[in-house]
Design a protein around this motif. Structure first.
Motif, PDB file in Angstrom:
ATOM      1  N   ASN A  25     -11.567   4.283   5.845  1.00  0.00           N
ATOM      2  CA  ASN A  25     -10.858   2.804   5.611  1.00  0.00           C
ATOM      3  C   ASN A  25     -12.156   1.868   5.767  1.00  0.00           C
ATOM      4  OD1 ASN A  25      -8.800   0.998   5.837  1.00  0.00           O
ATOM      5  ND2 ASN A  25      -9.405   0.486   7.845  1.00  0.00           N
ATOM      6  N   HIS A  61      -9.118   3.790   1.665  1.00  0.00           N
ATOM      7  CA  HIS A  61      -8.509   2.508   1.645  1.00  0.00           C
ATOM      8  C   HIS A  61      -9.696   1.563   1.904  1.00  0.00           C
ATOM      9  CE1 HIS A  61      -5.626  -0.578   3.560  1.00  0.00           C
ATOM     10  NE2 HIS A  61      -5.677  -0.638   2.508  1.00  0.00           N
ATOM     11  N   TYR A  62      -9.666   0.623   0.972  1.00  0.00           N
ATOM     12  CA  TYR A  62     -10.529  -0.376   1.122  1.00  0.00           C
ATOM     13  C   TYR A  62     -10.203  -1.802   0.568  1.00  0.00           C
ATOM     14  CZ  TYR A  62     -11.456   0.674  -3.812  1.00  0.00           C
ATOM     15  OH  TYR A  62     -11.213   0.996  -5.048  1.00  0.00           O
ATOM     16  N   VAL A 114       0.772  -1.106   0.104  1.00  0.00           N
ATOM     17  CA  VAL A 114      -0.019   0.028  -0.110  1.00  0.00           C
ATOM     18  C   VAL A 114       0.894   1.074  -0.097  1.00  0.00           C
ATOM     19  CG1 VAL A 114      -1.666   1.421   1.338  1.00  0.00           C
ATOM     20  CG2 VAL A 114      -1.898  -1.074   1.074  1.00  0.00           C
ATOM     21  N   GLY A 117      -3.705   1.155  -6.575  1.00  0.00           N
ATOM     22  CA  GLY A 117      -3.796   2.691  -6.141  1.00  0.00           C
ATOM     23  C   GLY A 117      -4.190   3.687  -7.300  1.00  0.00           C
ATOM     24  N   CYS A 136       0.639   6.144   5.350  1.00  0.00           N
ATOM     25  CA  CYS A 136       0.733   7.014   4.084  1.00  0.00           C
ATOM     26  C   CYS A 136       0.380   8.211   4.412  1.00  0.00           C
ATOM     27  CB  CYS A 136      -0.359   6.265   3.092  1.00  0.00           C
ATOM     28  SG  CYS A 136       0.071   4.840   2.632  1.00  0.00           S
ATOM     29  N   VAL A 141      -7.404   3.349  -2.549  1.00  0.00           N
ATOM     30  CA  VAL A 141      -6.298   2.164  -2.468  1.00  0.00           C
ATOM     31  C   VAL A 141      -7.134   0.850  -2.234  1.00  0.00           C
ATOM     32  CG1 VAL A 141      -4.515   1.046  -1.276  1.00  0.00           C
ATOM     33  CG2 VAL A 141      -4.311   3.594  -1.588  1.00  0.00           C
ATOM     34  N   VAL A 190      -2.485  -4.723  -4.548  1.00  0.00           N
ATOM     35  CA  VAL A 190      -3.041  -3.269  -4.233  1.00  0.00           C
ATOM     36  C   VAL A 190      -3.215  -2.596  -5.354  1.00  0.00           C
ATOM     37  CG1 VAL A 190      -2.160  -1.268  -3.175  1.00  0.00           C
ATOM     38  CG2 VAL A 190      -1.686  -3.365  -2.181  1.00  0.00           C
ATOM     39  N   LEU A 241      -3.422   3.228   5.785  1.00  0.00           N
ATOM     40  CA  LEU A 241      -3.672   4.603   5.518  1.00  0.00           C
ATOM     41  C   LEU A 241      -3.213   5.619   6.619  1.00  0.00           C
ATOM     42  CD1 LEU A 241      -7.435   5.489   4.802  1.00  0.00           C
ATOM     43  CD2 LEU A 241      -6.304   6.839   6.586  1.00  0.00           C
ATOM     44  N   MET A 281      -7.586  10.397   1.308  1.00  0.00           N
ATOM     45  CA  MET A 281      -7.532   8.782   1.095  1.00  0.00           C
ATOM     46  C   MET A 281      -8.917   7.862   1.165  1.00  0.00           C
ATOM     47  SD  MET A 281      -3.394   7.591   1.871  1.00  0.00           S
ATOM     48  CE  MET A 281      -3.764   6.110   1.140  1.00  0.00           C
ATOM     49  N   THR A 297     -10.332  10.984   5.135  1.00  0.00           N
ATOM     50  CA  THR A 297      -9.860   9.652   4.899  1.00  0.00           C
ATOM     51  C   THR A 297     -10.902   8.787   5.565  1.00  0.00           C
ATOM     52  OG1 THR A 297      -8.836   9.548   7.165  1.00  0.00           O
ATOM     53  CG2 THR A 297      -7.478  10.404   5.273  1.00  0.00           C
TER      54      THR A 297
END
Length: 178
Positions: A124, A72-73, A46, A169, A112, A155, A167, A109, A70, A122
């Motif tokens: 997640n 992220h999942y 990631v 992105g 980053c 991501v 991954v 996450l 971001m 953000t």
């Protein structure tokens, strides 16, 4: 309809994307991996993906760091560290604070955002990437449309056969940004 056409219909444009697979800590650029040897192996691809997007698009992202976010999942979570935390808790009744932090599903996450100075919104989502995709598109369009973010890095990180991590992105932008 192509992915780019769909993205425009959602209210954002795709700027760049990259893919990474499971990797060893030693494969990380020392500049971004410094201090992360004890991070869960799910964090490394990631971080490498986000680093590649950041480096390729630094000139466009730098002026907007406060509004780079971001999402992220995916199903890849810090499994190795989480299992160690559970074992330590059952064996010792306590756990190292560093291990506990690294076992968090949001560790990648957080790392980053800290490494690259992103301060935008953000999220997640701990669900398979295919299941999360509609929610990700809605959040991205809303955050970009309302101005909460000017750029987002999406991501997707999923476990695959043999515990490999895949991954993807994707850097997206508001439509009014060039």
């Amino acid at each position: 309809m192509t992915g780019e056409t769909l993205a425009w219909a959602r209210g954002y444009a795709i700027v760049d994307s990259c893919e990474r697979r499971s990797m060893a800590y030693e494969q990380l650029d020392p500049e971004i991996g410094n201090g992360l040897r004890n991070a869960d192996p799910t964090v490394w691809p990631v971080l490498d993906s986000v680093a590649a997007l950041y480096r390729a698009n630094r000139a466009r992202l730098e002026p907007h760091r406060d509004h780079v976010g971001m999402i992220h999942y995916g199903s890849a979570y810090p499994k190795a560290i989480a299992q160690r935390v559970i074992a330590d808790m059952s064996r010792n009744g306590r756990v190292s604070p560093a291990a506990f932090i690294n076992a968090n599903a949001g560790a990648a996450l957080s790392i980053c955002c800290t490494r690259f100075g992103f301060r935008g919104p953000t999220m997640n989502l701990t669900m398979p990437a295919a299941s999360a995709r509609t929610l990700v598109d809605v959040l991205a369009a809303r955050w970009l449309g309302q101005g909460s973010a000017r750029y987002l890095i999406l991501v997707a990180a999923d476990f695959e056969a043999a515990a490999d991590i895949r991954v993807t992105g994707t850097l997206i932008r508001r439509l009014d940004l060039g």
